[in-house]
Each structure stands twice: as C-alpha cells, then as structure tokens.
Design an enzyme around this catalytic site. Sequence first.
Site, PDB file in Angstrom:
ATOM      1  CB  SER A 238     105.151   2.487  18.403  1.00 15.24           C
ATOM      2  OG  SER A 238     104.991   2.929  19.745  1.00 15.24           O
ATOM      3  CE  LYS A 239      97.980   1.039  15.487  1.00 20.41           C
ATOM      4  NZ  LYS A 239      97.976  -0.396  15.389  1.00 20.41           N
ATOM      5  NE  ARG A 240     105.158   2.400  23.571  1.00 16.91           N
ATOM      6  CZ  ARG A 240     106.214   3.188  23.664  1.00 16.91           C
ATOM      7  NH1 ARG A 240     106.257   4.116  24.582  1.00 16.91           N
ATOM      8  NH2 ARG A 240     107.245   3.029  22.842  1.00 16.91           N
ATOM      9  CG  HIS A 241     105.821   7.599  20.552  1.00 14.77           C
ATOM     10  ND1 HIS A 241     106.366   6.423  20.121  1.00 14.77           N
ATOM     11  CD2 HIS A 241     106.626   8.045  21.544  1.00 14.77           C
ATOM     12  CE1 HIS A 241     107.463   6.169  20.819  1.00 14.77           C
ATOM     13  NE2 HIS A 241     107.639   7.127  21.687  1.00 14.77           N
ATOM     14  N   GLY A 242     101.134   8.131  19.869  1.00 17.01           N
ATOM     15  CA  GLY A 242      99.979   8.904  19.404  1.00 17.01           C
ATOM     16  C   GLY A 242     100.071   9.255  17.937  1.00 17.01           C
TER      17      GLY A 242
END
Length: 469
Positions: A238-242
Amino acid sequence: MPNFKIVTRFAPSPTGFLHIGGARTALFSYYFARRHGGAFRLRVEDTDKKRSTAEATQAILDGMDWLGIQHDGDVVYQSQNADHHRAAAQAMIESGHAYKCYLTPEEIAAERQKSHDEGRAFRSSWRDGGISPKDAPFVVRFKVPEGQTIIHDEVMGEVKWSNKDFDDLILLRADGSPVYMLAVVVDDHDMGVTHVIRGDDHLINAGRQKLIYQALGWDIPVFAHVPLIFGPDGKKLSKRHGALSIDAYADMGYIPAGLRNYLTRLGWSHGDMEIFGDSEVTSIFELGDINKAPARLDFDKMAFINGEHMVRSAYHTLLSYAQRFFENKNNGPMNCAQMDRLIAALPHITSRANTLIELADQAFFVTRERPIEITGKAKKSLKPDAEVRLRDLHFILSGVKQDAWLDQNILEHLQAYITKEDIGFGKIGAPLRACLTGGAPSPDLSLVLELLGQEEALGRIEDCLNTYF
Ligand code: GLU
C-alpha cells in the site's frame, strides 16, 4: 491483428500510474504470450470517466515502454467499445439471461436487507418479468442462474462458488453505460483473448464473468490469478510502503532489465534460476510455475539482481539510464571531458554498485570538476608532511609517459617511492586520495589515477597543493 492461437492481455484502469503489481502481471502475460508465439495485447479500461485521465493513460504507456514490455497491435480503449457492450447486454435480454430492472432506490435498499437476512445475494423482483412502468428509468441486470460455478485456475487450481452468492449484477446502468464486469468479457472476447492473467483480487470476478460468457455462448478463456505483492513486512502493498509505481523504482535507480528479472522471479520460479534475461524466461515461462502464496518485496534481493543486470548491460544503455543520476550529483549536465572519463571508468565501477544511485556515488570522483571540494574528513590527511609527499608524487607522476598511464605501472611507481622513502603506503595513500577524489567513494588509488587520466590527476594534485599548503 492476425489470428493468434494464444492471446494474453494487460487491462489496466488508468487512474494513477503503472502499479508495480500490475507491471508484474503484465510481464507474466507478456512472457507467456512470447513463450507460445502468441500476442500480448494492451487494453486501457477507461470506462470510469471520472477517474480515468489522459495523464494516467500516458503514465501507463510510458511505464510499459520504460520497463520494456511491448504490446502487439494497437492499444484498445474500452470506452470506445460501449456499443458492443450494449449489444451483448441486449442479446442477453433477448435470450433471457438478463432483464430490465425498474427497482427504485428504496426498493433496492429493502431487497438488500431481505437478501442479507436470508443469507443470499441480491435478486431483483424484475428477474421474472413484469409490466414495465412507462418512461421509468431502468438498469439491465444479469439473471444469475441456479447451481454452482467452477473455474480451473492455472494458479489457484479449482475454485467453486454457489451461484446464490452472486448478485444479479448490473450490466448496463440507467444511462445505458456498461459496467466493468460486462465490458471486460465483451472486450476479451472481441480481442480473442485466450488466457486472462491478472491479480487474484479479480478471482471472484472470474466466477461472475464465466456466467456471462456462458450466457453469451462464448468460449471461456483460461484464467490464471496471480497472488498480490506484499510489502517487506508481509502486509498487502500500500501507499504506506512507499514505492508503488514503476516510476518510483526508476527513481530509486533500478534498470528495466533488472526490474523485469526481479518482478518475474517474485512469485514465479524455475529450479534455482535467479538471474535471467528475456530470452531465457521466454523459453521456459509456464503459468504452472507461478506460486500460489503471496510474494514479499525484498529490496536487498531486488538490488542484488539489479546489480547483476547492470554488469551485463551494454555501457551506452547503462549510461542512458544513469545520466540523470550523474547530472543530479554534478548539479547539471556533464561536459565532454567528464563524459569521457565516465565512459572510461564505467567498466571498472559498475560491479561496485547495485543501483544507478550507487553507481553515481561510486563514479562521482571521476565526474567531478576541478577544483574539487574536499570533505572535512579527507582534509584531515592533508597534514604539513603531506605537502612534500604530494610534491614528490606530482613530479614522479608527471614523468610517466602517457601511454604507460596504466593502473599496474602507476602502482609500481608509487611502490618504488615508498620503498625509497621507507614509509608505509598510508603516508601517501590518504593525502593522494583526498586530492584526487575529495573523499568520494573510489576504488584502489592506482586505478583512480588511471581512470582520471594523467592531466586531470596532476591538475587535482596541483589544486590541492595550491589551496591547502
Ligand atoms: N481494469 C482492471 C484493473 O485495473 C483489470 C481487469 C482485468 O484484468 O480483468 O484492476
């Protein structure tokens, strides 16, 4: 397009960028088609007018281009096929597989509650016909048949659903626009797609789509649903992983061949094969070798594989990808002398780096422009006694003939000097390195000297002597 026995496709929705997961399924589809002499098609699923943008479509095309996945034939734009989608819905109304549904929003809410209470999927009372209210808006719904649906997925194996769990889904909205579930079946059929390879978030759609294929009397493609990519922490990417987009990987300094290898290997294996190029995968790629379990991103492995491909790359190819990273480090375009030094150095430097960012760091010392700045740490070696060493070395190195300006020969000169002076290599190594590289990462000194070239190297020593002593 001529007729191909095997046709695969990549069908992204243009709502942002080329997603790393999408790129991997595209690669699988591409290699599988190439393996069997088939065609790999690209279809842009731009039916959601609000979310699809021309920029996002371009980002996908650019991403595919950068990654080096060439599609066959023209790009198909789903929005241009709406008439076909509507004709298919009409055919299903006529054959009794679809119906016009006039439920009002309140009636739909009530039916949703009822179906929920009864533990089954949504059904409309219009599925068995009725007298249509004049001029009232309607949607076209699929009439899910009784029974069960089974697919034999090439990755997931046999998957079974009870049809009572499938909604009577909408095929055409009240404005006559087709929904994804219908459009994808009609387009895959029209494009002659024989193998649908995509993320397993679409697995349940395969069951619904199979029912639509059957209703239309069309051949059902082979399905292969590929597990999604998880982050290094084992959670869904997800976006959290960059890094989600292919662009982000290009910006991190990966090269297309390295990323193709890594993404293919991520979730697909063939014996202990780790490093491979397109022709090797193309000759062996089979859907049965795709793993059922989700794959985890492993940046160390990605870098390792990328590094192997950097070494295998032709220098002009590597340079074309690396140029912007060098320009970043040098705060602007490089001149001819810098480029020449870089080209000469690349064969010696590339194996020291796994990404283009590392390559730019490692090769920075050759691309720097005089007078080079010397870092605080490197400056410490420029003690008073270093001056005499540097002056001696400048004299000795000036005497080396240009055609003898080679690593091994230069090393012999340096060694002869320390033997004569009866000092350790450190006495000359640190100050010389400070003058030549300014403290940037670099290989052995004699190689540094060779790579800089005689004129540049002597110039850097002079700069240092003039500035610091
Ligand atoms: N357009 C869909 C997506 O981007 C894919 C549809 C398909 O592959 O069937 O998720």
